[in-house]
Design an enzyme around this catalytic site. Structure first.
Site, short mmCIF file in Angstrom:
data_model
loop_
_atom_site.label_atom_id
_atom_site.label_comp_id
_atom_site.label_asym_id
_atom_site.label_seq_id
_atom_site.Cartn_x
_atom_site.Cartn_y
_atom_site.Cartn_z
N ASP A 42 0.85 -1.21 0.00
CA ASP A 42 0.00 0.00 0.00
C ASP A 42 0.87 1.24 0.00
O ASP A 42 1.49 1.56 1.01
CB ASP A 42 -0.90 0.01 1.24
N ASP A 183 -10.39 -4.52 -0.75
CA ASP A 183 -9.31 -4.12 0.16
C ASP A 183 -9.85 -3.21 1.23
O ASP A 183 -10.39 -2.15 0.94
CB ASP A 183 -8.22 -3.39 -0.65
#
Ligand code: DX5
Length: 232
Positions: A42, A183
């Site tokens: 991320d 996600d």
């Protein structure tokens, strides 16, 4: 392009955002031994999202060694056109950028694919799924954020599931070879509803790395997801 194509095997994708930043390789090795083969990085720039996380050097550090994961670099950044190629060069298998941060997504997707990398496009919770549906012929992965991007450990947003269903229906109708990824807030409660809606790639950070036994948590989540996905 080295990224795996959708093959009916659901993947639970550990998010390294939730790993021990001082021992990411060791944390990953435990999950690789359990069978995990895909990790999510991320990337946050403190501008597109109010947090700062990793740069391309983490991807480099994780790749190019035995047991290295496939890596999707999820760019939660304002300028994916500038940095996408940097994450390709670092060894990403997918580079995923946000629709909200790109005026010409088809062009950027084509550019990144031209560099030999698979491409994902992500949408935030307030962004309608239509923008992703239009791109299914140009991308390899469609990411529906199930939290407001920026931080791990948030609660799963159930009202994002219709977006997942719409993507799965379009992919099956048109015979597309595109992963449907979710996600944010994916855990033992929400993994089955998300997979039953059609997600075949499910990013999980806290539910894996925050568990007393991450390998067991990953295995349990994977089993639940596969059963739900197959039951659709
Ligand atoms: C949000 C991040 C998180 C992370 C997973 O911007 O993308 O969703 O990957 O976080 P958990 O699984 O802890 O909610």
């Amino acid at each position: 392009m080295s990224a795996p194509r959708p093959d009916g095997r659901v993947r639970v994708v550990p998010s390294l955002l939730a790993a021990d930043f001082g021992a990411v390789r060791q944390d990953w090795a435990v999950l690789a031994a359990a069978g995990a083969d895909w990790a999510s990085v991320d990337v946050m720039d403190g501008h597109f999202v109010p947090n700062l996380s990793f740069g391309p050097d983490l991807v480099k550090a994780m790749k190019g060694r035995p047991g290295a994961p496939f890596i999707d670099s999820h760019l939660m950044i304002t300028d994916p056109g500038k940095y996408g190629s940097v994450f390709v060069a670092a060894g990403s298998d997918w580079v995923t950028f946000h629709l909200e941060a790109c005026a010409r997504p088809k062009e950027l997707a084509k550019e990144l694919r031209g560099l030999g990398c698979a491409v994902g496009v992500a949408i935030k919770p307030k962004t309608p799924v239509a923008g992703l549906l239009e791109l299914l012929g140009d991308i390899d992965l469609a990411l529906v954020m199930t939290v407001e991007p920026g931080f791990g450990g948030q609660s799963f947003m159930e009202d994002m599931l219709p977006k997942v269903r719409a993507l799965r229906a379009a992919i099956e109708r048109d015979g597309r070879n595109v992963w449907v990824q979710v996600d944010g807030g994916v855990n033992a409660k929400w993994i089955a509803p998300a997979a039953a809606a059609g997600a075949d790639s499910l990013v999980a950070g806290s539910a894996v790395f925050g568990a007393p036994d991450p390998a067991r948590a990953w295995r349990d989540l994977t089993a639940k997801a596969q059963e739900a996905f197959d039951s659709r």
